[in-house]
Design a protein around this motif. Structure first.
Motif, PDB file in Angstrom:
ATOM      1  N   LYS A  30      -6.712  72.926  47.947  1.00 56.67           N
ATOM      2  CA  LYS A  30      -7.839  73.675  48.496  1.00 56.67           C
ATOM      3  C   LYS A  30      -7.697  73.754  49.996  1.00 56.67           C
ATOM      4  O   LYS A  30      -6.930  73.021  50.610  1.00 56.67           O
ATOM      5  N   ILE A  31      -8.461  74.668  50.565  1.00 53.57           N
ATOM      6  CA  ILE A  31      -8.451  74.895  52.007  1.00 53.57           C
ATOM      7  C   ILE A  31      -9.803  74.446  52.541  1.00 53.57           C
ATOM      8  O   ILE A  31     -10.837  74.779  51.960  1.00 53.57           O
ATOM      9  N   ILE A  32      -9.787  73.695  53.602  1.00 52.55           N
ATOM     10  CA  ILE A  32     -11.023  73.120  54.125  1.00 52.55           C
ATOM     11  C   ILE A  32     -11.146  73.384  55.625  1.00 52.55           C
ATOM     12  O   ILE A  32     -10.181  73.256  56.369  1.00 52.55           O
ATOM     13  N   CYS A  33     -12.368  73.707  56.030  1.00 49.70           N
ATOM     14  CA  CYS A  33     -12.653  73.846  57.463  1.00 49.70           C
ATOM     15  C   CYS A  33     -12.875  72.453  58.031  1.00 49.70           C
ATOM     16  O   CYS A  33     -13.693  71.691  57.511  1.00 49.70           O
ATOM     17  N   SER A  34     -12.161  72.127  59.102  1.00 48.17           N
ATOM     18  CA  SER A  34     -12.282  70.777  59.653  1.00 48.17           C
ATOM     19  C   SER A  34     -13.573  70.597  60.442  1.00 48.17           C
ATOM     20  O   SER A  34     -13.966  69.491  60.752  1.00 48.17           O
ATOM     21  N   HIS A  35     -14.230  71.701  60.745  1.00 44.30           N
ATOM     22  CA  HIS A  35     -15.442  71.609  61.561  1.00 44.30           C
ATOM     23  C   HIS A  35     -16.700  71.452  60.710  1.00 44.30           C
ATOM     24  O   HIS A  35     -17.461  70.516  60.885  1.00 44.30           O
ATOM     25  N   CYS A  36     -16.924  72.386  59.761  1.00 47.06           N
ATOM     26  CA  CYS A  36     -18.166  72.343  58.983  1.00 47.06           C
ATOM     27  C   CYS A  36     -17.954  71.880  57.551  1.00 47.06           C
ATOM     28  O   CYS A  36     -18.903  71.661  56.821  1.00 47.06           O
ATOM     29  N   GLY A  37     -16.705  71.735  57.142  1.00 48.22           N
ATOM     30  CA  GLY A  37     -16.452  71.208  55.802  1.00 48.22           C
ATOM     31  C   GLY A  37     -16.472  72.261  54.703  1.00 48.22           C
ATOM     32  O   GLY A  37     -16.367  71.922  53.525  1.00 48.22           O
TER      33      GLY A  37
END
Ligand code: ZN
Length: 60
Positions: A30-37
């Protein structure tokens, strides 16, 4: 593995990372945003996870 991904649709952050999750049947991605999750659902291949991120479907 570095692939330039579109910025996060929720917060606009460009620090997006790839997660590789080991499972009993193999691996999912999966791909995840490191800032908002924000993240995509689990996909069987990294390519599908990237496609989900790029097309903004299956987002949580
Ligand atoms: Zn974000």
């Amino acid at each position: 593995m570095e692939i330039k991904l579109k910025s996060c649709p929720f917060c606009g952050c460009q620090e997006i990372f790839h997660a590789e999750i080991p499972t009993k049947k193999g691996r999912t991605y999966k791909i995840i945003c490191s800032h908002c999750g924000a993240m995509t659902g689990r996909k069987k291949t990294e390519e599908k996870a990237i496609a989900a991120w790029e097309k903004r479907y299956d987002m949580k």
